[in-house]
Design a protein around this motif. Sequence first.
Motif, PDB file in Angstrom:
ATOM      1  N   MET A  45       0.856  -1.223   0.000  1.00  0.00           N
ATOM      2  CA  MET A  45       0.000   0.000   0.000  1.00  0.00           C
ATOM      3  C   MET A  45       0.876   1.252   0.000  1.00  0.00           C
ATOM      4  N   ALA A  46       2.121   1.106  -0.397  1.00  0.00           N
ATOM      5  CA  ALA A  46       3.052   2.226  -0.182  1.00  0.00           C
ATOM      6  C   ALA A  46       2.885   3.340  -1.224  1.00  0.00           C
ATOM      7  N   TYR A  47       2.074   3.087  -2.253  1.00  0.00           N
ATOM      8  CA  TYR A  47       1.957   4.103  -3.312  1.00  0.00           C
ATOM      9  C   TYR A  47       0.629   4.869  -3.221  1.00  0.00           C
ATOM     10  N   THR A  48       0.720   6.171  -3.365  1.00  0.00           N
ATOM     11  CA  THR A  48      -0.446   7.025  -3.563  1.00  0.00           C
ATOM     12  C   THR A  48      -0.219   7.701  -4.909  1.00  0.00           C
ATOM     13  N   VAL A  49      -1.191   7.602  -5.810  1.00  0.00           N
ATOM     14  CA  VAL A  49      -0.969   8.144  -7.156  1.00  0.00           C
ATOM     15  C   VAL A  49      -2.131   9.041  -7.565  1.00  0.00           C
ATOM     16  N   ASN A  50      -1.832   9.929  -8.494  1.00  0.00           N
ATOM     17  CA  ASN A  50      -2.881  10.712  -9.146  1.00  0.00           C
ATOM     18  C   ASN A  50      -2.819  10.340 -10.628  1.00  0.00           C
ATOM     19  N   TYR A  51      -3.952   9.855 -11.141  1.00  0.00           N
ATOM     20  CA  TYR A  51      -3.992   9.341 -12.522  1.00  0.00           C
ATOM     21  C   TYR A  51      -5.005  10.168 -13.314  1.00  0.00           C
ATOM     22  N   SER A  52      -4.552  10.826 -14.370  1.00  0.00           N
ATOM     23  CA  SER A  52      -5.523  11.569 -15.195  1.00  0.00           C
ATOM     24  C   SER A  52      -5.256  11.295 -16.672  1.00  0.00           C
ATOM     25  N   VAL A  53      -6.352  11.081 -17.409  1.00  0.00           N
ATOM     26  CA  VAL A  53      -6.269  10.780 -18.832  1.00  0.00           C
ATOM     27  C   VAL A  53      -6.974  11.895 -19.604  1.00  0.00           C
ATOM     28  N   ILE A  54      -6.333  12.361 -20.655  1.00  0.00           N
ATOM     29  CA  ILE A  54      -6.873  13.466 -21.452  1.00  0.00           C
ATOM     30  C   ILE A  54      -7.044  12.986 -22.892  1.00  0.00           C
ATOM     31  N   PRO A  55      -8.259  12.512 -23.263  1.00  0.00           N
ATOM     32  CA  PRO A  55      -8.469  12.080 -24.638  1.00  0.00           C
ATOM     33  C   PRO A  55      -8.496  13.269 -25.605  1.00  0.00           C
ATOM     34  N   LEU A  56      -7.688  13.202 -26.669  1.00  0.00           N
ATOM     35  CA  LEU A  56      -7.726  14.279 -27.671  1.00  0.00           C
ATOM     36  C   LEU A  56      -8.739  13.936 -28.773  1.00  0.00           C
ATOM     37  N   THR A  57      -8.945  12.645 -28.967  1.00  0.00           N
ATOM     38  CA  THR A  57      -9.988  12.217 -29.916  1.00  0.00           C
ATOM     39  C   THR A  57     -10.854  11.187 -29.190  1.00  0.00           C
ATOM     40  N   HIS A  58     -12.096  11.024 -29.675  1.00  0.00           N
ATOM     41  CA  HIS A  58     -12.975  10.081 -28.994  1.00  0.00           C
ATOM     42  C   HIS A  58     -13.994   9.582 -30.025  1.00  0.00           C
ATOM     43  N   SER A  59     -14.121   8.251 -30.158  1.00  0.00           N
ATOM     44  CA  SER A  59     -14.892   7.691 -31.281  1.00  0.00           C
ATOM     45  C   SER A  59     -16.391   7.929 -31.155  1.00  0.00           C
ATOM     46  N   GLY A  60     -16.924   8.106 -29.928  1.00  0.00           N
ATOM     47  CA  GLY A  60     -18.382   8.307 -29.858  1.00  0.00           C
ATOM     48  C   GLY A  60     -18.756   9.049 -28.603  1.00  0.00           C
ATOM     49  N   GLY A  61     -19.888   9.745 -28.638  1.00  0.00           N
ATOM     50  CA  GLY A  61     -20.377  10.403 -27.440  1.00  0.00           C
ATOM     51  C   GLY A  61     -19.462  11.530 -27.002  1.00  0.00           C
ATOM     52  N   HIS A  62     -19.424  11.797 -25.717  1.00  0.00           N
ATOM     53  CA  HIS A  62     -18.682  12.928 -25.158  1.00  0.00           C
ATOM     54  C   HIS A  62     -17.424  12.392 -24.459  1.00  0.00           C
ATOM     55  N   VAL A  63     -16.389  13.199 -24.459  1.00  0.00           N
ATOM     56  CA  VAL A  63     -15.140  12.783 -23.792  1.00  0.00           C
ATOM     57  C   VAL A  63     -15.418  12.381 -22.337  1.00  0.00           C
ATOM     58  N   GLY A  64     -16.393  13.041 -21.725  1.00  0.00           N
ATOM     59  CA  GLY A  64     -16.727  12.743 -20.326  1.00  0.00           C
ATOM     60  C   GLY A  64     -17.161  11.291 -20.142  1.00  0.00           C
ATOM     61  N   ASP A  65     -17.763  10.713 -21.201  1.00  0.00           N
ATOM     62  CA  ASP A  65     -18.178   9.304 -21.098  1.00  0.00           C
ATOM     63  C   ASP A  65     -16.958   8.407 -20.925  1.00  0.00           C
ATOM     64  N   LEU A  66     -15.897   8.761 -21.646  1.00  0.00           N
ATOM     65  CA  LEU A  66     -14.680   7.948 -21.601  1.00  0.00           C
ATOM     66  C   LEU A  66     -14.018   8.076 -20.227  1.00  0.00           C
ATOM     67  N   VAL A  67     -14.010   9.297 -19.692  1.00  0.00           N
ATOM     68  CA  VAL A  67     -13.436   9.514 -18.350  1.00  0.00           C
ATOM     69  C   VAL A  67     -14.255   8.732 -17.311  1.00  0.00           C
ATOM     70  N   ALA A  68     -15.584   8.742 -17.475  1.00  0.00           N
ATOM     71  CA  ALA A  68     -16.455   8.031 -16.525  1.00  0.00           C
ATOM     72  C   ALA A  68     -16.183   6.524 -16.576  1.00  0.00           C
ATOM     73  N   LYS A  69     -15.921   6.016 -17.776  1.00  0.00           N
ATOM     74  CA  LYS A  69     -15.602   4.573 -17.916  1.00  0.00           C
ATOM     75  C   LYS A  69     -14.336   4.240 -17.109  1.00  0.00           C
ATOM     76  N   VAL A  70     -13.347   5.126 -17.171  1.00  0.00           N
ATOM     77  CA  VAL A  70     -12.088   4.887 -16.446  1.00  0.00           C
ATOM     78  C   VAL A  70     -12.341   4.918 -14.936  1.00  0.00           C
ATOM     79  N   VAL A  71     -13.094   5.919 -14.483  1.00  0.00           N
ATOM     80  CA  VAL A  71     -13.372   6.033 -13.035  1.00  0.00           C
ATOM     81  C   VAL A  71     -14.165   4.811 -12.562  1.00  0.00           C
ATOM     82  N   ASP A  72     -15.089   4.355 -13.386  1.00  0.00           N
ATOM     83  CA  ASP A  72     -15.877   3.164 -13.052  1.00  0.00           C
ATOM     84  C   ASP A  72     -14.954   1.963 -12.846  1.00  0.00           C
TER      85      ASP A  72
END
Lengths: 104, 104, 104, 104
Positions: free
Chosen positions: C1-28
């Motif tokens: 448990m020694a690691y604490t991380v901050n992970y952020s993904v920034i899609p520049l292109t996205h095949s469908g819907g809104h970029v927020g959908d892709l971010v929500a998939k990652v958080v899920d």
Amino acid sequence: MAYTVNYSVIPLTHSGGHVGDLVAKVVDRVEKSGLEYRLTAMGTQIEGDLDEVLDLVKECERLVEADSDRFYTVLTMDYQKGKGGALSAKVQSVEDRLGHTLNK
Amino acid sequence: MAYTVNYSVIPLTHSGGHVGDLVAKVVDRVEKSGLEYRLTAMGTQIEGDLDEVLDLVKECERLVEADSDRFYTVLTMDYQKGKGGALSAKVQSVEDRLGHTLNK
Amino acid sequence: MAYTVNYSVIPLTHSGGHVGDLVAKVVDRVEKSGLEYRLTAMGTQIEGDLDEVLDLVKECERLVEADSDRFYTVLTMDYQKGKGGALSAKVQSVEDRLGHTLNK
Amino acid sequence: MAYTVNYSVIPLTHSGGHVGDLVAKVVDRVEKSGLEYRLTAMGTQIEGDLDEVLDLVKECERLVEADSDRFYTVLTMDYQKGKGGALSAKVQSVEDRLGHTLNK
């Protein structure tokens, strides 16, 4: 000259042309600043004091603001009191320790 | 080969010698991986696919864990589907746009 | 448990819907991992050991690869030997020093 | 108010007391700025326009310079033209998409 930074801008939208044009505009601005810099695949590395570096970043952000409604910036900064020339020295110190030149 | 990353490790503590020795150990490990890399003042830039890059990062983190009780890592990753050679191509594309070579 | 991380993904292109959908998939995906996490405006913060964290990042990157041809990732990692619970403890230690609660 | 940033400072050396004291001084300065902020385990997240944010970062760097000879800074910035309130809105948009509250 105590700061060495890596500055990268990632435009998500761009009003005209290719995103690469916007990145080139930023690099052009850095080059014209007269500060010591290196262009790399993952950002432009710049040496300067705090005012020089952050004022240049501010100007570059304004440039990108003019052409993009959404962009992301990653700025990493390495402060070493009283030290200049870190753009070369930090690489040199690793090569000295490993005893041979590396891909740069 | 779709990933280009910048990997930098910042040891806050180090069990022996100078922090630079630990950084050199990491760069040595990257060099021996056989992946395309560039050493810069603000991190080591590496090209590879997802498994190659993250498995190498994992090995490097283990190296640092062996010598440091507290360290910080910054990993930025640029994914371009179907593209390789970005370590050179991304720099070249800016030089082509500005019409002259830049500090690299 | 020694690691604490901050992970952020920034899609520049996205095949469908809104970029927020892709971010929500990652958080899920992070939520379903069972690891301790916090969702913030500038990334998802996760606690775990090296294998847990990097294996989860690898899965999330695959998720985004399926929907985006170009995206950028920023992963910052704080390693503290023998320490767990840093997602709360690091914030608590600042509040203890300042003697009052802060916006969290 | 178009910028949402994550600002984290990693002191490698510190002239007195514990490194946590230095981090607390920085967070205290951010709190007194009056800008909207959130303290997290991996940095302090702040909302503001470009001048507000970079001028505050400059002040904080000066604070750390006074107590540390070597420190590292990671600043990630998300610019959304014409948008404010992103510290809450970005988290809310993920919760809305997943249909339930998340660890924050």
